[in-house]
Design a protein around this motif. Structure first.
Motif, PDB file in Angstrom:
ATOM      1  N   GLY A  80      37.451  15.289 -18.242  1.00  0.00           N
ATOM      2  CA  GLY A  80      38.713  14.719 -17.777  1.00  0.00           C
ATOM      3  C   GLY A  80      38.659  13.284 -17.322  1.00  0.00           C
ATOM      4  O   GLY A  80      39.617  12.791 -16.741  1.00  0.00           O
ATOM      5  N   ALA A  81      37.572  12.604 -17.573  1.00  0.00           N
ATOM      6  CA  ALA A  81      37.474  11.193 -17.188  1.00  0.00           C
ATOM      7  C   ALA A  81      37.489  10.348 -18.454  1.00  0.00           C
ATOM      8  O   ALA A  81      37.102  10.799 -19.519  1.00  0.00           O
ATOM      9  CB  ALA A  81      36.188  10.948 -16.407  1.00  0.00           C
ATOM     10  N   ALA A  82      37.929   9.134 -18.304  1.00  0.00           N
ATOM     11  CA  ALA A  82      37.925   8.220 -19.443  1.00  0.00           C
ATOM     12  C   ALA A  82      36.656   7.384 -19.387  1.00  0.00           C
ATOM     13  O   ALA A  82      36.278   6.894 -18.318  1.00  0.00           O
ATOM     14  CB  ALA A  82      39.143   7.303 -19.394  1.00  0.00           C
ATOM     15  N   PRO A  83      35.973   7.225 -20.512  1.00  0.00           N
ATOM     16  CA  PRO A  83      34.784   6.378 -20.485  1.00  0.00           C
ATOM     17  C   PRO A  83      35.176   4.931 -20.209  1.00  0.00           C
ATOM     18  O   PRO A  83      36.261   4.488 -20.573  1.00  0.00           O
ATOM     19  CB  PRO A  83      34.194   6.534 -21.885  1.00  0.00           C
ATOM     20  N   GLU A  84      34.295   4.222 -19.512  1.00  0.00           N
ATOM     21  CA  GLU A  84      34.540   2.810 -19.254  1.00  0.00           C
ATOM     22  C   GLU A  84      34.458   2.037 -20.554  1.00  0.00           C
ATOM     23  O   GLU A  84      33.621   2.329 -21.405  1.00  0.00           O
ATOM     24  CB  GLU A  84      33.484   2.262 -18.288  1.00  0.00           C
ATOM     25  N   PRO A  85      35.320   1.041 -20.722  1.00  0.00           N
ATOM     26  CA  PRO A  85      35.197   0.225 -21.930  1.00  0.00           C
ATOM     27  C   PRO A  85      33.866  -0.524 -21.914  1.00  0.00           C
ATOM     28  O   PRO A  85      33.370  -0.916 -20.853  1.00  0.00           O
ATOM     29  CB  PRO A  85      36.374  -0.746 -21.846  1.00  0.00           C
ATOM     30  N   ARG A  86      33.283  -0.681 -23.091  1.00  0.00           N
ATOM     31  CA  ARG A  86      32.004  -1.394 -23.165  1.00  0.00           C
ATOM     32  C   ARG A  86      32.216  -2.849 -22.811  1.00  0.00           C
ATOM     33  O   ARG A  86      33.083  -3.516 -23.350  1.00  0.00           O
ATOM     34  CB  ARG A  86      31.418  -1.286 -24.569  1.00  0.00           C
TER      35      ARG A  86
END
Length: 95
Positions: A80-86
């Motif tokens: 349920g979390a969004a990955p951090e943008p690279r």
């Protein structure tokens, strides 16, 4: 809570007639992931197997790393979390 694990990578290189293939296998103890890489000697280049080894191994390890990043991004989304943008390039130095 401290967390320590050991993952092992096994790198196999195969060279035949100017083509080098590499297989990098990561064993986490619970799963294995395999990256692959290929290097071919250009027609006008001198056939130096060590250089082919370096290119093929680097490409196999890069493939393995990409698979691990993809898996981590999928796992983060699954909870349920969004990955951090690279913020940095996938490899090499930032420009």
């Amino acid at each position: 809570m401290p967390h320590t694990v050991e993952w092992n990578v096994h790198l196999d290189l195969f060279e035949e007639e100017g083509t080098t293939k590499a297989r990098a296998t990561l064993d986490t103890g619970t799963t294995t992931v395999t990256g692959r890489g290929v290097a071919m000697c250009a027609p006008g280049d001198k056939d130096i197997p060590e250089i082919g080894d370096e290119f093929a191994a680097g490409r196999a390890l890069r493939d393995l790393g990409e698979q691990l990043l993809h898996t981590a991004e999928h796992d983060v989304a699954a909870v349920g979390a969004a990955p951090e943008p690279r913020r940095s390039p996938m490899y090499g130095w930032p420009l």
